[in-house]
Design an enzyme around this catalytic site. Structure first.
Site, PDB file in Angstrom:
ATOM      1  CG  HIS A 137      -6.648   0.229   1.137  1.00  0.00           C
ATOM      2  ND1 HIS A 137      -5.671   0.777   0.336  1.00  0.00           N
ATOM      3  CD2 HIS A 137      -6.001  -0.231   2.245  1.00  0.00           C
ATOM      4  CE1 HIS A 137      -4.495   0.638   0.916  1.00  0.00           C
ATOM      5  NE2 HIS A 137      -4.676   0.038   2.085  1.00  0.00           N
ATOM      6  CG  HIS A 154      -2.413   4.008   5.375  1.00  0.00           C
ATOM      7  ND1 HIS A 154      -2.324   4.001   3.998  1.00  0.00           N
ATOM      8  CD2 HIS A 154      -2.434   2.701   5.752  1.00  0.00           C
ATOM      9  CE1 HIS A 154      -2.279   2.754   3.555  1.00  0.00           C
ATOM     10  NE2 HIS A 154      -2.356   1.938   4.605  1.00  0.00           N
ATOM     11  CB  CYS A 187      -0.951  -0.002   1.192  1.00  0.00           C
ATOM     12  SG  CYS A 187      -1.864  -1.549   1.348  1.00  0.00           S
ATOM     13  CE  LYS A 196      -6.101   3.594   2.354  1.00  0.00           C
ATOM     14  NZ  LYS A 196      -5.400   4.846   2.701  1.00  0.00           N
ATOM     15  CG  PHE A 249       0.291  -6.341   3.976  1.00  0.00           C
ATOM     16  CD1 PHE A 249      -0.493  -5.657   4.875  1.00  0.00           C
ATOM     17  CD2 PHE A 249      -0.276  -7.419   3.305  1.00  0.00           C
ATOM     18  CE1 PHE A 249      -1.808  -6.024   5.120  1.00  0.00           C
ATOM     19  CE2 PHE A 249      -1.592  -7.805   3.536  1.00  0.00           C
ATOM     20  CZ  PHE A 249      -2.353  -7.107   4.443  1.00  0.00           C
ATOM     21  CD  GLU A 293      -2.504   6.835   9.694  1.00  0.00           C
ATOM     22  OE1 GLU A 293      -2.189   7.768   8.924  1.00  0.00           O
ATOM     23  OE2 GLU A 293      -3.392   5.986   9.415  1.00  0.00           O
TER      24      GLU A 293
END
Length: 396
Positions: A325, A291, A163, A320, A383, A302
């Protein structure tokens, strides 16, 4: 670092084609998420699907690259006059001096899935002549297609770090530009929905059964989307009317293959590095694009990272809930949303949050705000602990 001027940008996602469509949807509080209706995928989840992508063929002479991912890239390059701006820099600098740095996660995997389904139904061993690994499947397929489509021949790289992919390409382009390897750089990314991605996230129990709720108390997971975006960077004298890439930060905490560091260690490192490279204190940031995936662990990590970096956090929201996403395209999608905030004076709401989570210290915008930021930050965390933060704004 020396600011790099942003001279063109565009995006396509579930909100529509081009920047105007996305901006209008953000102003109207209209999400692009719909219940999953992809053929052959029986999952109770919501997706951000680009409209009319199936009827957007590639130009003559480029059919060898035909797959959903390259169709989306081609459709996006046609928006907001981006093609014309590439023609301008190609004529001005020469095609060999234009760099291309793109991010993707699954590239043309959907096309390969279709070939295997077709083989299963037909009983033939042949996967078909339209499956070409280099042109329709590999990660570099996107770079090869865009380079050919745009008629450029400078340094070309495709980054695949989940991502964070299309945020990290800003850093890659910056290093190439500032070292003199190219005079202009096209950065961006494209990712499209496919069965492997949807079922993969379902197996991790990360898909939400309703539209995702980033930063909300009742968040249960992500809503996957597809999208693409492109940004043109040039080394030009700073201008008060032209936004620029002011700084970037990258880190890799490698805490876990699919879970973030619980205290946001890598995320904080990336944000601090972006601020340091921009030569700015945390209080200079007027807006932070989160994010904010909508998973319990990611949003919490986060939030912890932001608390480490900001004594008084800026206005913030995750987007998102609007687009889904978009994975490898998330970084550039949200960077372009930040550029729209800079140019149009509008901060998007954190859609679908619902009830505020008392475990998260940062509050978010529940409604859109007419406000003209001067400097913004956007986060993209992937990831494996691959993290990237960008600082965009008007040079001081």
């Amino acid at each position: 670092m020396e600011p790099l001027s942003v001279t063109a940008f565009t995006l396509v996602n579930a909100l529509g084609l081009g920047c105007s469509a996305s901006l209008q949807a953000l102003r109207e509080a209209r999400s692009g998420l719909t219940h999953c209706d992809l053929p052959g995928i029986a999952l109770d989840t919501w997706i951000g699907r680009v409209p009319d992508l199936e009827s957007a063929p590639l130009p003559d002479g480029l059919q060898a690259f035909d797959c959903r991912n390259n169709r989306l890239a081609n459709l996006t390059l046609q928006q907001d006059g981006f093609d014309r701006e590439v023609e301008r820099v190609r004529a001005g600098y020469g095609p060999e001096r234009i760099g291309l740095f793109l991010g993707t996660s699954t590239s043309g995997l959907e096309h390969t899935e279709a070939a295997y389904r077709r083989r299963t139904l037909s009983g033939n061993e042949d996967l078909g002549d339209d499956l070409r690994f280099d042109q329709t499947h590999s990660n570099f397929s996107l770079g090869a297609f865009c380079r050919t489509r745009l008629g450029i021949s400078g340094p070309t790289q495709v980054v695949s770090t989940a991502c964070s992919s299309s945020a990290k390409v800003f850093a890659t382009a910056s290093r190439h530009l500032l070292s003199g390897l190219c005079d202009a750089a096209i950065v961006g990314g494209t990712d499209t929905l496919c069965s492997t991605t949807l079922h993969g996230f379902a197996s991790l129990e990360l898909l939400s059964p309703h539209p995702c709720q980033p930063w909300g108390r009742d968040r249960r997971g992500i809503s996957l989307g597809e999208g693409a975006g492109f940004v043109l960077l040039e080394r030009l004298p700073p201008s008060p009317s032209r936004p620029a890439l002011l700084g970037y930060g990258e880190s890799s905490d490698a805490h876990h293959i699919s879970s973030p560091h619980p205290n946001g260690l890598g995320a904080a490192l990336a944000m601090r590095a972006a601020l340091d490279r921009a030569g700015l204190p945390p209080e200079a940031i007027d807006y932070l694009n989160l994010h904010a995936t909508g998973t319990p662990a990611n949003d919490r990590a986060e939030d912890r990272a932001i608390a480490q970096c900001f004594t008084r956090p800026p206005r913030a929201s995750g987007t998102k809930g609007w687009t889904g996403h978009t994975l490898g395209a998330a970084g550039v999608t949200e960077a372009v949303i930040c550029l729209l905030a800079l140019k149009q004076g509008f901060l998007p709401a954190n859609l679908n949050r619902g009830v505020q989570d008392p475990d998260l210290a940062l509050d978010v915008l529940e409604t859109g705000l007419e406000f003209s930021p001067q400097i913004v930050m956007t986060n993209a965390f992937g990831f494996g602990g691959t993290n990237a933060s960008l600082v965009l704004g008007y040079p001081r």
